[in-house]
Every structure is written in structure tokens, then in C-alpha cells.
Design a protein around this motif. Structure first.
Motif, short mmCIF file in Angstrom:
data_model
loop_
_atom_site.label_atom_id
_atom_site.label_comp_id
_atom_site.label_asym_id
_atom_site.label_seq_id
_atom_site.Cartn_x
_atom_site.Cartn_y
_atom_site.Cartn_z
N GLY A 12 31.44 18.95 77.99
CA GLY A 12 30.57 19.23 76.84
C GLY A 12 29.69 20.44 77.11
N ALA A 283 26.32 15.95 75.17
CA ALA A 283 26.05 16.46 73.81
C ALA A 283 27.26 17.12 73.15
CB ALA A 283 24.86 17.42 73.83
N ASP A 285 28.34 17.08 70.32
CA ASP A 285 28.07 17.59 68.95
C ASP A 285 27.63 19.04 68.93
OD1 ASP A 285 25.78 16.58 70.27
OD2 ASP A 285 24.70 16.23 68.40
N ILE A 286 27.09 19.54 70.04
CA ILE A 286 26.65 20.94 70.04
C ILE A 286 27.37 21.77 71.11
CG2 ILE A 286 24.37 20.47 69.03
CD1 ILE A 286 23.24 20.71 71.93
N LYS A 289 28.51 25.84 71.27
CA LYS A 289 27.77 26.61 70.26
C LYS A 289 26.71 27.52 70.87
CE LYS A 289 28.41 23.24 66.55
NZ LYS A 289 27.80 22.13 65.81
#
Ligand code: NAD
Length: 357
Positions: A12, A283, A285-286, A289
Motif C-alpha cells: 500500500g 491505507a 484507499d490512498i 496517490k
């Protein structure tokens, strides 16, 4: 001889935040001529993809040989469907137990600049700096006998909460040693009014205290400690407690700060060799990015220098650099508020490096 740090970026956001932590470590190393050698390997999902196991034997050997381990985070949806024994989190549990990491140090620090991030009133938490030392390999999570049966149609279950004096003394020493490096106040949390294991806990902590006349020791029942942590958390310097109480209180304390992207942690063995990692997860989800907050991992480097390598001045320098960057108004998305400047992961790492001078 130069010290070796095994770097395990993980999954991640792990590689993104680790890149920034390594930048900061490299700067401190260059400034102070520390000469650390970094080795890299995989843990968790990345290790499953590469080796077919979340913790390969070779990686464990390298971790044993290294003087400290720096970890990003593991896990993610990509590996959710694989068999439980091969899941990324198993690699994490295994490396902790195989390295004999019995002491978990979790600071709850709320930089005054981020007081608005807490759910508590700013004046109660601004400047909060508590260290929770949790016993990690004993107590009720590991005690035997444990079990479950049905008698006369009634289900019943039981656990056991054992502690030996050796287990208590070694975690107490970690607490006293940590207090010595901070505000010289240690609060031992137990339930000695009810539990036999807590009565022994208190007795042994008192005995160990004789070796630390310069540290002010107090005792508190766990129910009161939970209350005091939300009423007046700044009264604490270091808290030492057992596995289950520490599990609950360290989560409570960390949430006082309201910013999970800021909190480092350390797990130590009997020789202060340790594994250092942010308190947050990978994380997903991010991930990818470029917006994750690298400060928890950067602050984990500070803990590594302080607790495993005895480089308190270098650790202070990193912590102060983080404070400086927050003073400049720089914030990643998770801690951003009105009137501050939002930056990405790499810009935040660069700013800490610049603040180190
Ligand atoms: P998480 O901590 O990864 O994320 C919770 C929330 O906080 C998410 O919204 C995330 O975007 C945010 N967040 C976390 N760290 C951040 C950072 N540095 N900067 C900005 N925002 C951040 O917890 P989760 O979502 O419950 O778990 C995700 C994965 O991580 C799961 O696979 C879980 O098993 C794993 N996990 C790993 C560890 C570890 O490696 N020690 C710990 C907890 C969870």
C-alpha cells in the motif's frame, strides 16, 4: 562497526512513506557521520508475491542479523482472498514473535499545531506527549488454560491471565528506562484491587523501582487510568502496563491525538533491538496517490535512533524538524485544516529534510 537497518517498505502506502523516512535517515546519518548500512527486503503482500510467503525464512534471518528493523505497513485487498496462513498480516505477527519483541512502545504525541485534530478540547490535549509501554508477549492473550465447553446446555468459556516476576520485571525496566530518557515519571497501571496477577505486578514494579531512584513511580487502577486519559491526559509521562490493558489504553491514547498519520511505534526485545513502524496500516484507499502522511514513519526513525541506537540528539533533531515543518503550516491531506498549505508525501519528506538543516 557500522549498524545495519533492515528496511521493509511493505504494501500500500508503505513504499511511499518509507522513501521519505529513508531520506530523513540519510540526512541525519550524513550530518552526524553515523555510517548506517541499509538493507531492503519484502514483508506482507509484497513478500507473498515475491517469495510465496508473507515472511520468507531469508527475510527473518536478515531481520535477526540486523541491529534494527524499519517497517512501513502491510496488507491490502489484493491479498484478501488468499488462504489465512499466507495473508500479509501473518508475516507481521510472525516477525514480531520470532524476534521476541515483548515491549511495545506507543507514544501519543499531539503537536500543539494540530490540536484542532483531536475530538477533545484543544487546551486539554495541546502539547500532549504520553508514552505507553505495553507488555506484548504475555498475559491473557497467551495464557493457558483457555477453553470453552457446554455443561447442562450452558456454554461457558475461560481465559487465564498469568504473569511471572521475570516477565513483569523486564517490561517494568523498559518503562523506567524510557522515563529516564523523558520526564522521569512512570505510572504503572494495573487492577491490583481485584486481580492476583496485578498484585504481583505491583509488587515487582516496586522492587524494580529501587534501581531507579531518579524516576517518580506511581500506580493507578486501569479504570481510573482510562478516565484520567480523557480528563487530564497531560498528567502522564510514561505508562507501563500489561498486554490487554495496554492494548486498550494505547488505542485510546492514540485517538486523543486524532491524527493516525502522525503516530510512530516501537517493539523491543530484551537487548533493545527493535522493530519500528507507524501505528497506522497500509491505507490502500490512498496508495499510489502520493498524498499519504509520511510523518509517523519519519518519527519511527527518531524512535529507532533513540531506543535501539542511543542517539537521543539525532532523535530530538528529527522530532524538532517535524515540529518546524508544522510551524511552517505544511500539512498532508489527513491533517490539513483552514489556513494551512496542503502538500504531498514527497514534499513533506523534503520539508523535514530541509528543516534538519
Ligand atoms: P489504515 O490505518 O490503513 O487506514 C485507516 C484510514 O486512515 C484510511 O482512511 C487511510 O487512508 C488513513 N490513513 C492511514 N495511514 C495514513 C497516512 N499515513 N496518511 C494519511 N492517511 C492515512 O487501516 P485499515 O484501512 O483498517 O487497514 C488497511 C490495511 O492495512 C488492511 O489490509 C489491514 O490489515 C492493514 N493494517 C496493517 C497494519 C500494519 O501493517 N501494522 C496495521 C493496521 C492495518
Amino acid at each position: 562497526m557500522s549498524k545495519t537497518i533492515l528496511v521493509l517498505p511493505g504494501d500500500g502506502i508503505g513504499p511511499e512513506i518509507m522513501a521519505e523516512a529513508v531520506k530523513v535517515l540519510a540526512r541525519v546519518d550524513a550530518q552526524r557521520g553515523l555510517g548506517y548500512a541499509l538493507e531492503y527486503d519484502d514483508l506482507g503482500g509484497a513478500a507473498y508475491d515475491r517469495y510465496g510467503s508473507p515472511l520468507a525464512d531469508g527475510t527473518l534471518d536478515r531481520a535477526r542479523q540486523a541491529d534494527a528493523v524499519l517497517l512501513g505497513a502491510v496488507g491490502g485487498p489484493k491479498w484478501d482472498a488468499i488462504e489465512p496462513a499466507l495473508r500479509p498480516e501473518r508475516g507481521l505477527l510472525k516477525i514480531r514473535s520470532q524476534l521476541g519483541l515483548f515491549a511495545n512502545l506507543r507514544p501519543a504525541i499531539l503537536y500543539p499545531q494540530l490540536a484542532e485534530a483531536s475530538t477533545l478540547k484543544a487546551d486539554v490535549v495541546a502539547g500532549l506527549d504520553v508514552l505507553i509501554v505495553r507488555e506484548l508477549t504475555g498475559g491473557i492473550y497467551f495464557g493457558a488454560p483457555r477453553g470453552r465447553e457446554t455443561v447442562d446446555g450452558q456454554r461457558r468459556a475461560w481465559d487465564t491471565l498469568p504473569y511471572s516476576e521475570g516477565e513483569i520485571a523486564r517490561i517494568a525496566r523498559v518503562g523506567f528506562d524510557a522515563a529516564r530518557q523523558r520526564g522521569r515519571k512512570l505510572c504503572s497501571v494495573d487492577k491490583a484491587n481485584v486481580l492476583a496477577s496485578s498484585q504481583l505486578w505491583r509488587e515487582v514494579v516496586e522492587e524494580v523501582a529501587k534501581d531507579y531512584p531518579d524516576v517518580a513511580l506511581s500506580h493507578m487502577y486501569v479504570d481510573n487510568a482510562a478516565m484520567q486519559l480523557v480528563r487530564a491526559p497531560k498528567q502522564f509521562d510514561v505508562i507501563v502496563t500489561d498486554n490487554m490493558f495496554g492494548d486498550i489504553l494505547s488505542d485510546q491514547a492514540s485517538m486523543l491525538t486524532g491524527s493516525i498519520g502522525m503516530l510512530p511505534s516501537a517493539s523491543l526485545d530484551a537487548n533493545n533491538k527493535g522493530m519500528y513502524e507507524p501505528s497506522h496500516g497500509s491505507a490502500p484507499d490512498i496508495a499510489g496517490k502520493g498524498i499519504a502522511n509520511p510523518l509517523a514513519t519519519i518519527l519511527s526513525v527518531a524512535m529507532l535512533l533513540r531506543y535501539s541506537f542511543g542517539e537521543a540528539a539525532a532523535a530530538d533533531a528529527i522530532e524538532q524538524a517535524v515540529g518546524k515543518v508544522l510551524d511552517q503550516g505544511l500539512r498532508t491531506a489527513d491533517i490539513c485544516s483552514e489556513g494551512t498549505q496542503q502538500v504531498g508525501t514527497a514534499a513533506m519528506g523534503d520539508a523535514v529534510v530541509a528543516a534538519l538543516g
